[in-house]
Every structure is written in C-alpha cells, then in structure tokens.
Design an enzyme around this catalytic site. Structure first.
Site, PDB file in Angstrom:
ATOM      1  N   LYS A 186       0.797  -1.239   0.000  1.00  0.00           N
ATOM      2  CA  LYS A 186       0.000   0.000   0.000  1.00  0.00           C
ATOM      3  C   LYS A 186       0.826   1.285   0.000  1.00  0.00           C
ATOM      4  O   LYS A 186       0.402   2.289  -0.565  1.00  0.00           O
ATOM      5  CB  LYS A 186      -0.940   0.017   1.207  1.00  0.00           C
TER       6      LYS A 186
ATOM      7  N   ASP B 194     -10.123   2.922   1.642  1.00  0.00           N
ATOM      8  CA  ASP B 194     -10.278   2.370   3.004  1.00  0.00           C
ATOM      9  C   ASP B 194     -10.831   3.440   3.939  1.00  0.00           C
ATOM     10  O   ASP B 194     -11.741   3.186   4.728  1.00  0.00           O
ATOM     11  CB  ASP B 194      -8.915   1.921   3.569  1.00  0.00           C
TER      12      ASP B 194
HETATM   13  P1  NAP Z   1      -0.707  -3.549   8.766  1.00  0.00           P
HETATM   14  O1  NAP Z   1      -0.287  -2.506   7.784  1.00  0.00           O
HETATM   15  O2  NAP Z   1       0.120  -4.772   8.963  1.00  0.00           O
HETATM   16  O3  NAP Z   1      -0.887  -2.787  10.174  1.00  0.00           O
HETATM   17  C1  NAP Z   1      -1.178  -3.445  11.388  1.00  0.00           C
HETATM   18  C2  NAP Z   1      -0.417  -2.724  12.491  1.00  0.00           C
HETATM   19  O4  NAP Z   1      -0.766  -3.298  13.755  1.00  0.00           O
HETATM   20  C3  NAP Z   1       1.101  -2.888  12.337  1.00  0.00           C
HETATM   21  O5  NAP Z   1       1.736  -1.676  12.636  1.00  0.00           O
HETATM   22  C4  NAP Z   1       1.410  -3.965  13.366  1.00  0.00           C
HETATM   23  O6  NAP Z   1       2.747  -3.923  13.820  1.00  0.00           O
HETATM   24  C5  NAP Z   1       0.446  -3.583  14.460  1.00  0.00           C
HETATM   25  N1  NAP Z   1       0.241  -4.651  15.431  1.00  0.00           N
HETATM   26  C6  NAP Z   1       0.251  -5.984  15.221  1.00  0.00           C
HETATM   27  N2  NAP Z   1      -0.002  -6.629  16.382  1.00  0.00           N
HETATM   28  C7  NAP Z   1      -0.176  -5.688  17.333  1.00  0.00           C
HETATM   29  C8  NAP Z   1      -0.460  -5.731  18.725  1.00  0.00           C
HETATM   30  N3  NAP Z   1      -0.613  -6.876  19.375  1.00  0.00           N
HETATM   31  N4  NAP Z   1      -0.589  -4.566  19.395  1.00  0.00           N
HETATM   32  C9  NAP Z   1      -0.423  -3.387  18.753  1.00  0.00           C
HETATM   33  N5  NAP Z   1      -0.145  -3.280  17.432  1.00  0.00           N
HETATM   34  C10 NAP Z   1      -0.032  -4.418  16.723  1.00  0.00           C
HETATM   35  O7  NAP Z   1      -2.172  -4.055   8.422  1.00  0.00           O
HETATM   36  P2  NAP Z   1      -3.408  -3.183   7.850  1.00  0.00           P
HETATM   37  O8  NAP Z   1      -3.483  -3.288   6.391  1.00  0.00           O
HETATM   38  O9  NAP Z   1      -3.372  -1.842   8.477  1.00  0.00           O
HETATM   39  O10 NAP Z   1      -4.624  -4.045   8.438  1.00  0.00           O
HETATM   40  C11 NAP Z   1      -4.889  -4.092   9.824  1.00  0.00           C
HETATM   41  C12 NAP Z   1      -6.168  -4.879  10.068  1.00  0.00           C
HETATM   42  O11 NAP Z   1      -7.273  -4.197   9.466  1.00  0.00           O
HETATM   43  C13 NAP Z   1      -6.147  -6.279   9.470  1.00  0.00           C
HETATM   44  O12 NAP Z   1      -6.811  -7.156  10.336  1.00  0.00           O
HETATM   45  C14 NAP Z   1      -6.954  -6.139   8.198  1.00  0.00           C
HETATM   46  O13 NAP Z   1      -7.605  -7.326   7.822  1.00  0.00           O
HETATM   47  C15 NAP Z   1      -7.965  -5.085   8.621  1.00  0.00           C
HETATM   48  N6  NAP Z   1      -8.477  -4.335   7.476  1.00  0.00           N
HETATM   49  C16 NAP Z   1      -9.817  -4.368   7.254  1.00  0.00           C
HETATM   50  C17 NAP Z   1     -10.348  -3.671   6.193  1.00  0.00           C
HETATM   51  C18 NAP Z   1     -11.822  -3.726   5.951  1.00  0.00           C
HETATM   52  O14 NAP Z   1     -12.255  -3.331   4.869  1.00  0.00           O
HETATM   53  N7  NAP Z   1     -12.615  -4.154   6.912  1.00  0.00           N
HETATM   54  C19 NAP Z   1      -9.512  -2.909   5.352  1.00  0.00           C
HETATM   55  C20 NAP Z   1      -8.145  -2.881   5.610  1.00  0.00           C
HETATM   56  C21 NAP Z   1      -7.630  -3.604   6.683  1.00  0.00           C
HETATM   57  P3  NAP Z   1       3.813  -4.895  13.059  1.00  0.00           P
HETATM   58  O15 NAP Z   1       3.844  -4.439  11.633  1.00  0.00           O
HETATM   59  O16 NAP Z   1       5.072  -4.649  13.803  1.00  0.00           O
HETATM   60  O17 NAP Z   1       3.290  -6.294  13.212  1.00  0.00           O
END
Ligand code: NAP
Length: 285
Positions: free
Chosen positions: A71, A107
């Site tokens: 992204k 998003d």
């Molecule tokens: P991402 O870029 O990997 O961001 C997730 C963040 O959370 C990262 O900074 C990660 O750190 C951090 N993290 C992981 N475990 C953690 C914990 N225990 N405590 C605190 N922070 C933590 O992922 P993303 O694209 O933003 O997506 C995040 C979530 O949103 C996913 O579950 C995804 O499926 C969901 N999502 C849903 C939609 C929808 O349409 N409903 C759209 C987009 C995303 P690290 O990188 O160090 O692990």
C-alpha cells in the site's frame, strides 16, 4: 460473462492474498449487472511490485486494489495520487485517468461511510486507535478530519504510532493527538476514558489470538470497532458486547471500500445490496 477481447480486467495485488473476498464480491456484481469486467487476484511479491505495475500499464488493466504489503510502496510507481492517498500515505485502489495511473485510498472513505450508516456521532469525541499500519492510518485521518477531537494512538512498534501522530498533528494542528506505549501503565485509563476504540491490528483474526487490549477497559458507554471481518466476532468484539458496548466488525468497511473502487473503475453506481449479500453469504453462512 463470457471472456472476450473486450473484457476489462481489474484485480487485487498483495502478498499473500490467501482468503480475499474481493474477487467473489466484484465478479458477482459484474455478472448480475452484465458488465464485461473480470476481477482477478494477483499474488505479487515485494520484489515484483515495479514489474506488476509496469505490467498493468502494458496489459491495459483497468484498475487494481492494493493490499499488504504494497500500500505504501506502490505510490512511487503511479502518475498521480488523490488528496486522501497523499494525506494518508497509502494507496489501496489504482485506476486509469487521462493523466495515467492514479492512486486513491478508499479504506478511509469506506471506514467513514460505515460510521455514518450506523449513525455514530464523531463530533468532539475521543478515540483510542490501536494499530498504525495502512488501515490504522486511513482510519485515524478520517476520524481527525470528521470531528473527533482527541485521538490516542498505540502500536506494537511505538515508532510507527509516533510517525502517524506527527503526520496527524501536521495535518490537524487543532486536534489533540497523543501516542501511548503498550507497556505504559496509564493505557488502561486512556482506553476506559475513550468514547470509541478502534482495532486496526490483525490481532483477532487467528483462532488462537487473544485480546488486543485488556477487556476490563471496555464498558457500555463506548463504541468498539474492529476492522477485522473474518471472524465476524473477534474476541475483542465479544468482550465489548458482553460488557454492553456498541460494536461493529469490518464487514461494512470492506463493503464500502469495495463499492468505491467499483465506482472508480466502472463509472457506475455500486449495487450495495448485492455486494452486501455476497459478503453475508460468505462470512455469516
Ligand atoms: P498492517 O499494515 O500490517 O498494520 C497493522 C499494524 O498493527 C502494524 O503496525 C502492526 O505492527 C500492528 N500490530 C500488530 N499486532 C499488534 C499488537 N498486538 N498490538 C499493537 N499493534 C499491533 O495491516 P493493515 O493493512 O493496516 O490491516 C490491519 C487490520 O485491518 C487487518 O486485520 C486487516 O484485515 C484489517 N483491514 C480491514 C479492512 C476492511 O475493509 N474491513 C480494510 C483494511 C484492513 P507490526 O507491523 O510490527 O506487526
């Protein structure tokens, strides 16, 4: 639809792309509306991203969704960015314009629309947001831009939350933005005192995942939003519901971000009901 020389190709790039629901959601709509489009998932490794976008240009692919881990990286291969993609710093939808390939971020707007549809009042509220990745960034900017006064950010990597905090403060200098480390013992009070809790981490997706925050901080005066849509009730949402909080999972956000992408690619209004039906069948069925 029968694939022909006139079929327009859209799709998704990510790595991994395992369990995406976007192909079935979009292809069902293309079929029902008799649009000569097909949506294909493309597993693209990070080292192949430049080649994938070059391929998109060369093959005349009409549009792409972009997911983890591309992204942010994809921005440098595009010809222009929407104001939101620029502000959020991440692209989840690419479409063609006369000026070439344009990156947008649906998003954030999908998240916002899900809140509007549920009549969640943001004005003057305090939000606690955990997870400062692509989705967390999109949500944080939308909250700040739409009336939330105080945002408290946390991430496993505090530097990531700090970077988001700085970007938010630059864009919204009148908002109160605070970053808290996960091991700070004031975090429970911060969560308890918030009107809204948003989980933008993947914690809760796997069956053996625990809760991303202490459930004792949850109460019936708050709204708890988990962006995860599979499972439809994460441990966080269950704990929040059991304590009387209002809850929402990520299905609506998935729906609306997809609908916005559909509209950018086809120029037609997205049939929300059909898309929702597909998601319900797949996720609740
Ligand atoms: P991402 O870029 O990997 O961001 C997730 C963040 O959370 C990262 O900074 C990660 O750190 C951090 N993290 C992981 N475990 C953690 C914990 N225990 N405590 C605190 N922070 C933590 O992922 P993303 O694209 O933003 O997506 C995040 C979530 O949103 C996913 O579950 C995804 O499926 C969901 N999502 C849903 C939609 C929808 O349409 N409903 C759209 C987009 C995303 P690290 O990188 O160090 O692990």
């Amino acid at each position: 639809m029968e694939i022909s020389a006139h079929t327009k190709i859209v799709g998704l790039i990510g790595y991994p792309i395992g369990h995406t629901l976007s192909p079935v959601m979009h292809n069902t709509v293309f079929n029902k509306l008799k649009l000569n489009f097909v949506y294909l998932p493309f597993e693209v490794r990070p080292e192949d991203l430049a080649g994938a976008i070059k391929g998109m240009r060369g093959l005349g692919i009409v549009g792409l969704n972009v997911t983890i881990p591309h992204k942010e990286e994809v921005k440098k291969y595009l010809d222009s960015l929407s104001g939101e993609a620029e502000m959020i710093g991440a692209v989840n939808c690419i479409y063609r314009t006369d000026g070439g390939l344009r990156g947008d971020n649906t998003d954030g707007r999908g998240f916002l629309r899900s809140l509007t549809e549920k009549e969640i009042d943001l004005e003057g509220k305090c939000a606690f947001l955990i997870g400062a990745g692509g989705a967390g960034r999109a949500c944080a900017f939308m909250l700040a831009a739409n009336g939330v006064h105080r945002i408290i950010l946390a991430d496993k990597v505090t530097a990531k939350a700090n970077a988001l905090g700085e970007d938010l403060t630059t864009e919204f200098p009148l908002s109160s933005i605070r970053v808290i480390s996960l091991d700070d013992n004031r975090i429970k009070d911060c969560i308890r005192g918030s009107d809204m809790v948003v989980n933008a981490t993947p914690v809760g997706m796997r069956p053996d995942d625990g809760l991303v925050i202490d459930p004792d901080c949850l109460h019936n005066g708050m709204f708890v939003y988990d962006l995860i849509y599979n499972p439809i009730e994460t441990p966080l949402l269950r704990a929040a519901r059991e304590r009387g909080a209002k809850t929402l999972n990520g299905m609506e956000m998935l729906l609306y971000q997809g609908a916005l992408s559909f509209e950018l690619w086809t120029g037609k209004k997205a049939p929300i009901e059909i898309m929702w039906q597909v998601l319900e069948e797949r996720l609740k069925g």
